[in-house]
Design an enzyme around this catalytic site. Structure first.
Site, PDB file in Angstrom:
ATOM      1  NE  ARG A 224      -4.060  -1.473   0.432  1.00  0.00           N
ATOM      2  CZ  ARG A 224      -4.831  -2.444  -0.769  1.00  0.00           C
ATOM      3  NH1 ARG A 224      -3.561  -2.456  -1.588  1.00  0.00           N
ATOM      4  NH2 ARG A 224      -5.647  -2.795  -0.845  1.00  0.00           N
ATOM      5  CG  HIS A 272      -3.284  -1.109  -7.136  1.00  0.00           C
ATOM      6  ND1 HIS A 272      -4.467  -0.166  -6.107  1.00  0.00           N
ATOM      7  CD2 HIS A 272      -4.214  -2.308  -7.084  1.00  0.00           C
ATOM      8  CE1 HIS A 272      -4.327  -1.099  -5.086  1.00  0.00           C
ATOM      9  NE2 HIS A 272      -4.132  -2.297  -5.967  1.00  0.00           N
TER      10      HIS A 272
HETATM   11  P1  NAP Z   1      -1.701 -10.677   5.734  1.00  0.00           P
HETATM   12  O1  NAP Z   1      -1.922 -12.153   5.079  1.00  0.00           O
HETATM   13  O2  NAP Z   1      -3.351 -10.475   6.047  1.00  0.00           O
HETATM   14  O3  NAP Z   1      -0.503 -10.522   5.874  1.00  0.00           O
HETATM   15  C1  NAP Z   1      -0.044  -9.737   6.556  1.00  0.00           C
HETATM   16  C2  NAP Z   1       1.262  -9.917   6.928  1.00  0.00           C
HETATM   17  O4  NAP Z   1       1.640  -8.407   7.911  1.00  0.00           O
HETATM   18  C3  NAP Z   1       1.226 -10.780   7.835  1.00  0.00           C
HETATM   19  O5  NAP Z   1       2.682 -11.802   7.826  1.00  0.00           O
HETATM   20  C4  NAP Z   1       0.818  -9.773   9.205  1.00  0.00           C
HETATM   21  O6  NAP Z   1       2.289 -10.264  10.408  1.00  0.00           O
HETATM   22  C5  NAP Z   1       1.972  -8.690   8.741  1.00  0.00           C
HETATM   23  N1  NAP Z   1       2.087  -7.162   9.589  1.00  0.00           N
HETATM   24  C6  NAP Z   1       0.731  -6.893   9.750  1.00  0.00           C
HETATM   25  N2  NAP Z   1       1.118  -5.537  10.843  1.00  0.00           N
HETATM   26  C7  NAP Z   1       2.097  -5.510  10.858  1.00  0.00           C
HETATM   27  C8  NAP Z   1       3.137  -4.709  12.361  1.00  0.00           C
HETATM   28  N3  NAP Z   1       2.815  -4.125  12.597  1.00  0.00           N
HETATM   29  N4  NAP Z   1       4.111  -5.239  11.821  1.00  0.00           N
HETATM   30  C9  NAP Z   1       5.030  -6.386  11.208  1.00  0.00           C
HETATM   31  N5  NAP Z   1       4.143  -7.170  10.825  1.00  0.00           N
HETATM   32  C10 NAP Z   1       3.086  -6.530  10.585  1.00  0.00           C
HETATM   33  O7  NAP Z   1      -2.524 -10.335   4.336  1.00  0.00           O
HETATM   34  P2  NAP Z   1      -1.781 -10.374   2.706  1.00  0.00           P
HETATM   35  O8  NAP Z   1      -2.765 -11.281   1.930  1.00  0.00           O
HETATM   36  O9  NAP Z   1      -0.061 -11.112   2.233  1.00  0.00           O
HETATM   37  O10 NAP Z   1      -2.172  -9.197   2.211  1.00  0.00           O
HETATM   38  C11 NAP Z   1      -0.966  -7.814   2.169  1.00  0.00           C
HETATM   39  C12 NAP Z   1      -1.115  -6.896   1.781  1.00  0.00           C
HETATM   40  O11 NAP Z   1      -0.857  -6.520   0.064  1.00  0.00           O
HETATM   41  C13 NAP Z   1      -2.383  -6.554   1.716  1.00  0.00           C
HETATM   42  O12 NAP Z   1      -3.153  -6.157   2.879  1.00  0.00           O
HETATM   43  C14 NAP Z   1      -2.635  -5.302   0.897  1.00  0.00           C
HETATM   44  O13 NAP Z   1      -2.511  -4.156   1.090  1.00  0.00           O
HETATM   45  C15 NAP Z   1      -1.880  -5.838  -0.553  1.00  0.00           C
HETATM   46  N6  NAP Z   1      -2.488  -6.225  -1.844  1.00  0.00           N
HETATM   47  C16 NAP Z   1      -1.788  -5.554  -2.845  1.00  0.00           C
HETATM   48  C17 NAP Z   1      -2.174  -5.917  -4.582  1.00  0.00           C
HETATM   49  C18 NAP Z   1      -1.845  -5.521  -5.378  1.00  0.00           C
HETATM   50  O14 NAP Z   1      -2.781  -5.288  -6.949  1.00  0.00           O
HETATM   51  N7  NAP Z   1      -0.779  -4.372  -5.462  1.00  0.00           N
HETATM   52  C19 NAP Z   1      -3.427  -7.591  -4.142  1.00  0.00           C
HETATM   53  C20 NAP Z   1      -3.244  -8.088  -3.775  1.00  0.00           C
HETATM   54  C21 NAP Z   1      -3.406  -6.904  -2.065  1.00  0.00           C
HETATM   55  P3  NAP Z   1       1.454 -11.870  11.193  1.00  0.00           P
HETATM   56  O15 NAP Z   1       1.679 -12.813  10.339  1.00  0.00           O
HETATM   57  O16 NAP Z   1       2.244 -11.466  12.401  1.00  0.00           O
HETATM   58  O17 NAP Z   1       0.300 -11.462  11.380  1.00  0.00           O
END
Ligand code: NAP
Length: 309
Positions: A224, A272
């Site tokens: 993001r 994006h």
């Molecule tokens: P997710 O499964 O919720 O994983 C989030 C990861 O971030 C987890 O490992 C979490 O730790 C870690 N995290 C959260 N807060 C943190 C903090 N304060 N300090 C350290 N680590 C932290 O999310 P996801 O499905 O992988 O997606 C990640 C992000 O990708 C989405 O939120 C979205 O913003 C982005 N995204 C972008 C696109 C695009 O096209 N550009 C598409 C899809 C998603 P824990 O494992 O300990 O909970």
């Protein structure tokens, strides 16, 4: 009969309807799927923030809201949403992100630009290094970050991953907490950002973080936009502390035409498109989740409102 409301962009209805109907049938669910149920009759909402529903108050019997997006920062702040919320974890979305991230890591690792953009007759036969000599850090070890980390580890890159809680992932040096972040930054020749946007992650890549990275490091951000302090990044690019930034997400989208990122020679802007939810696989995830809840199982991929993701 289970009433499922589809509330996303109107153009997505034609795309999703056949896949959702098939997925409900595959999961032996008898569903009345529509875009116009009476709010009080709705059991589940398939939801995107770009759709018509923004006030969840009248959905008094709704058992769960199933998001089509992985990022939920614009939904968790909706105070009318008291129903359980699931974010999207979809194999199609994950594979798309793995392919995008791997492609951009390899572009920088192999120095492809030199050969693609500079066909100037100079015969410099310096070979690129091997993956084992390029350290990659992935911030965020969730559904997307862990999958990217494991694929890159499989190519031979030494991978460090950082998350909020402690983790053990094959082939990945897993770190967490403030000390973990410092080490993760210091060892990031290439850094991939796959954190959700929360109060705790906004501006995680600020001037101090950028200064800890190896000189000339590359940043790849499909997470993001607000994870990065834009001004600090521009300063670090201009000083050579950061060699290149490939950015897919921004504080304002579409990225304004006059934003410095567009014109900067060491910034690649992508609109994006790193990955998106795929209707065929996502419909199966939604149907399986509803089937589970109907059987009394906990909702999968439930968002933790306090943590913000
Ligand atoms: P997710 O499964 O919720 O994983 C989030 C990861 O971030 C987890 O490992 C979490 O730790 C870690 N995290 C959260 N807060 C943190 C903090 N304060 N300090 C350290 N680590 C932290 O999310 P996801 O499905 O992988 O997606 C990640 C992000 O990708 C989405 O939120 C979205 O913003 C982005 N995204 C972008 C696109 C695009 O096209 N550009 C598409 C899809 C998603 P824990 O494992 O300990 O909970």
């Amino acid at each position: 009969m289970i009433n499922v409301l589809f509330s996303a962009r109107a153009s997505q209805w034609a795309e999703y309807e056949p896949h959702l109907r098939k997925a409900f049938a595959d999961n032996d669910l008898t569903v009345n799927l529509a875009t116009d149920h009476q709010a009080g009759d709705v059991d589940y909402i398939v939801f995107a923030p770009s759709g018509p529903v923004s006030d969840f108050t009248p959905y008094t019997k709704t058992k769960a809201v199933l998001g089509l997006w992985a990022g939920v920062e614009s939904i968790v702040t909706n105070t009318t949403l008291t129903q359980p919320l699931a974010r999207m974890v979809d194999e199609g979305l994950t594979r798309g992100m793995v392919e995008w991230v791997t492609g951009h890591v390899l572009r920088h690792h192999l120095g492809m630009d030199q050969h693609i953009l500079h066909q100037d007759g100079a015969w410099d036969d310096t070979p690129p290094p091997l993956a084992k000599d390029r350290r990659v850090t992935v911030l965020g070890m969730g559904a997307l970050g862990a999958a990217c980390a494991q694929t890159l580890a499989g190519l031979g890159f030494p991978i460090t991953g950082w998350s909020r809680s402690a983790k053990a992932i094959d082939g990945v040096t897993c770190l967490h907490g403030d000390d973990g972040l410092k080490t993760a930054l210091q060892t990031a020749d290439i850094m991939v950002l796959l954190l959700p946007l929360t109060d705790a992650t906004e501006n995680v890549i600020d001037a101090d973080a950028l200064a800890l990275m190896p000189k000339g490091a590359v940043i790849i951000n499909p997470g993001r936009g607000p994870l990065i302090d834009d001004e600090a990044l521009l300063d670090a690019l201009n000083s050579g502390q950061i060699g290149h930034a490939t950015l897919d997400v921004f504080r304002i989208e579409p990225l304004p035409q006059d934003h410095a990122f567009w014109a900067h020679p060491n910034v690649t802007v992508t609109p994006h498109i790193a990955s998106t939810t795929r209707a065929d696989t996502a419909s199966q995830v939604i149907a399986a989740n509803i089937a589970g809840v109907e059987r009394g199982a906990p909702l999968q991929h439930k968002v933790d409102r306090d943590a913000g993701y």
